[in-house]
Design an enzyme around this catalytic site. Structure first.
Site, PDB file in Angstrom:
ATOM      1  N   LYS A 156     -58.856 -53.602  84.929  1.00 16.47           N
ATOM      2  CA  LYS A 156     -59.155 -54.004  83.550  1.00 16.47           C
ATOM      3  C   LYS A 156     -60.336 -53.203  82.999  1.00 16.47           C
ATOM      4  CE  LYS A 156     -57.447 -58.625  84.610  1.00 16.47           C
ATOM      5  NZ  LYS A 156     -57.838 -59.966  85.107  1.00 16.47           N
ATOM      6  N   ALA A 187     -38.749 -59.239  79.991  1.00 18.13           N
ATOM      7  CA  ALA A 187     -38.517 -59.095  81.434  1.00 18.13           C
ATOM      8  C   ALA A 187     -39.618 -59.793  82.203  1.00 18.13           C
ATOM      9  CB  ALA A 187     -38.464 -57.621  81.808  1.00 18.13           C
ATOM     10  N   GLY A 240     -52.125 -71.474  94.126  1.00 15.39           N
ATOM     11  CA  GLY A 240     -51.366 -70.397  93.478  1.00 15.39           C
ATOM     12  C   GLY A 240     -52.212 -69.519  92.576  1.00 15.39           C
ATOM     13  N   GLY A 272     -41.964 -65.692  84.583  1.00 15.06           N
ATOM     14  CA  GLY A 272     -42.939 -66.521  85.286  1.00 15.06           C
ATOM     15  C   GLY A 272     -43.743 -67.311  84.266  1.00 15.06           C
ATOM     16  N   GLY A 318     -57.026 -62.148  79.662  1.00 15.18           N
ATOM     17  CA  GLY A 318     -56.152 -63.216  79.204  1.00 15.18           C
ATOM     18  C   GLY A 318     -56.105 -63.391  77.703  1.00 15.18           C
ATOM     19  N   ASP A 357     -58.159 -55.874  90.744  1.00 22.88           N
ATOM     20  CA  ASP A 357     -57.599 -56.335  89.469  1.00 22.88           C
ATOM     21  C   ASP A 357     -58.638 -56.206  88.354  1.00 22.88           C
ATOM     22  OD1 ASP A 357     -55.689 -58.209  87.841  1.00 22.88           O
ATOM     23  OD2 ASP A 357     -57.657 -59.179  87.772  1.00 22.88           O
TER      24      ASP A 357
END
Lengths: 428, 428
Positions: free
Chosen positions: B207, B10, B189, B13, B136, B203
């Site tokens: 983490k 799902a 972006g 992107g 990441g 954010d």
């Protein structure tokens, strides 16, 4: 709480003692994480009575590690004796034959017999895990085998022998010659019983070969690692390198190319300000380069009681948690036989040699380089008092083959005294 | 070969597309490592027709991620939509209720609802794995949960928001003001839909809270992270820091002390030559400090298609290999409720403020600091043209409490214009 995981621990040196301490001090923590207690059933070592600073009275004792490995009350045989053959191998084989899982820190054994041992273990449904064999406390085997499992691996690199790194940084920081620092390291107990394992690059080569197997899905091929030690690095080399903004590190590189698997472990010049260049003392660094992940860099203590015991416990906890993985990340029988390839990527080289102090000597050397297709970036002849002259040359990018061709030619000039030193430059 | 592992994906992107590419391009590699094929059964995204540069024609399509999550031909629901609530949470809950394993990159959802979701999953025998949610491509969740499982963790630190690090390094390298670089990052972006998530440190705080839960065996406590963003860092701050040999990084630190769990995410001065200081652009670095392992440093790309997809695939491969672990490293029901504690360790602070240019102004500020028990290491008043004077102060080691006391006192002096900026110095 469910059934305990019971260990048989062979080898009570620094690492073994560290493992005992973790199990004794962190029983609750380990049980919470594993979902079951982790216990030691019995231990084995060369001498029983020795005071090791830990209480072993609750554990059984076996003089013979083979007997330990096959005890009914042992689920996991933890092999911390070392040595490619002898008791470590015999006991590991016995453990596997008895269906026990094995956790080992023994890179020499796995680099030599890893394929056969892994096949035997997998045929028996047993595991061999070896996080502690590579880069001490850095969980690099796990990062590579599991953390980067979605990647086609491009390259594995690293400084993985803390003793060599200690010697090289100590030489630089104290301005001491190799022989003197070697003696210091020996007196401090930093060197293996056979110091060639460290300074000859063999120990680091073992580690590189193990990582290469996982990374590229090939059988461990230590015999094919192009090995060069640090014995010939002089304090002059270190000073010259520093003058140019570099440091000398014993660096391993493994990569799969269209021609085959390249593996080399050799002293290299790396930029002093780079992460590799900044590594001090026994610190290790491994770079894992995957096609999706890019470069993943891991740094930590490459040896010592705590770090290595931490790595052993990582494998033990995995087993306690029911994690079952093939030794090299995929069934040993499916690992390909690697096609060894000589490293061909071009790089600048640092060359140091001694010439007879007579007219035309430098020209002869330059001619040999030119004929090998090697162009010179910098050349410098140092002050000298006697009839020989030290010369330093930095080449433009060239291949090892061209360089070896030139190295062969130097002897024929009749003006080069002894063996020139050649060190590759990596600008990672 | 045994039964394939079937995914429902799902979110298509950047990361979702990256996962599709890995599964399509590395089918053989993944099957060899997992011992079984890894396949995509169906996908879901907001718009169906969009060209994403990958062929989705072999996969089923669901407009509704909840329908995707509960399909009979889905074993693992891969949630890459993002958002703490809404469709991501609904579909994750539906997947768990249907007994499916979940792999997610969603730090906001887990930092907010992680405890409830993990408990629900564990009650149902399902997994939630989230390697891609933190740092990441760096396999840091695995390193902490498994690689360092034998350690009592002392501290977890890191630069974990690539966008903030990009903004700070770009400001420094190009000498541009915050607002301008913020606009650049937005145009490229790099920013979340709500940019406060990035530049406000939220954010990165998510983490940190997730790592702290694993490290200390406590429930995720994002609400207790002391948060400070980079919005108030000016190019002057960056220049002053550089003059002193420092760089400014958005640094997170979590540690367990006798008083409780400290978690803070804030801009800090770090030595420019240190590993943290050298981090450029979107690179992330995490430092895991265990009682046995010592400091383990991990560095890699903190975002992007390949690195994040690599992390997603690490979790997928674990599941394919039969590795079953609690979401936070031990059963969620056994996680302790953390006692939040304010960070009290003393450090030097950097202070920048603007004073009215009148006699005694500087003395009033110095008095406030003195009354708070803070001694001054350096103080400098800069050239100025108007009726206000910019002042830079570097304190000796002091606590945040003392500093906040002083910050309160500055207002009462009547000579401080606006809000002073205070940045902690870490010499890690």
């Amino acid at each position: 709480m469910s059934t305990p995981l019971r260990l048989g621990l062979a080898g009570l040196g620094t690492v073994g003692t560290g493992v005992v301490k973790i199990i004794q001090n962190h029983a609750g923590l380990l049980a919470a994480r594993a979902g079951r207690p982790v216990e030691i059933s019995a231990v084995s070592a060369r001498t029983r009575g020795k005071n090791r600073g830990v209480d072993l009275s609750d554990y059984g004792w076996e003089d013979d590690p083979v007997a330990l490995a096959t005890r009914d009350d042992v689920d996991v045989f933890v092999e911390l004796m070392g040595g490619a053959d002898g008791p470590a191998k015999a006991a590991t084989e016995a453990a596997i034959a008895a269906g026990k899982d094995v956790v080992t820190a023994n890179k020499a054994m796995l680099a030599t017999h890893g394929q056969a041992l892994a096949e035997a273990a997998e045929a028996r449904g047993a595991l061999i895990r070896f996080e502690a064999a590579v880069a001490g406390g850095i969980p690099v085997v796990k990062a590579l085998t599991e953390g980067l499992a979605g990647n086609r691996m491009l390259r594995v690199m690293g400084v993985m022998n803390g003793t060599c790194n200690y010697i090289l940084t100590r030489m630089e920081n104290a301005g001491l010659p190799y022989a003197e620092v070697f003696e210091e390291a020996s007196a401090l107990g930093y060197l293996e019983a056979d110091p060639t394992l460290d300074v000859g690059g063999i120990d680091a080569g073992h580690k590189l070969a193990l990582l290469a197997s996982i990374a590229f899905g090939t059988r461990v091929a230590f015999d094919h690692v192009e090995l060069e030690g640090i014995e010939r690095i002089s304090i002059d080399d270190i000073r010259h390198a520093a003058d140019m903004g570099f440091r000398i590190k014993l660096l391993g590189v493994a990569q799969m190319t269209g021609r085959g698997l390249e593996q080399r472990m050799s002293p290299c010049l790396v930029p002093a300000g780079s992460p590799l260049g900044q590594l001090e003392n026994a610190t290790n660094m491994v770079v894992l380069e995957g096609d999706a992940s890019g470069q993943i860099v891991l740094r930590g203590a490459g040896a010592g009681e705590g770090p290595t015991a931490s790595a052993v416990m990582s494998d033990v906890l995995d087993i306690a948690r029911g994690i079952r993985l093939s030794t090299f990340g995929q069934p040993a029988a499916t690992l390909a036989a690697p096609i060894p390839a000589r490293a061909t990527a071009a790089a600048p080289y640092y060359l140091r040699m001694v010439l007879q102090d007579k007219p035309g000597a430098l020209a002869k050397v330059a001619t040999v380089l030119g004929e090998a297709g090697i162009s010179i970036d910098r050349m410098r002849q140092y002050d000298h008092a006697d009839t020989t002259a030290p010369v330093l040359i930095v080449t433009h990018k060239t291949t090892r083959d061209a360089l070896d061709h030139a190295m062969g030619g130097f002897a024929a000039t009749g003006v080069v005294v002894g063996h020139p030193v050649a060190i590759r430059t990596e600008t990672l």
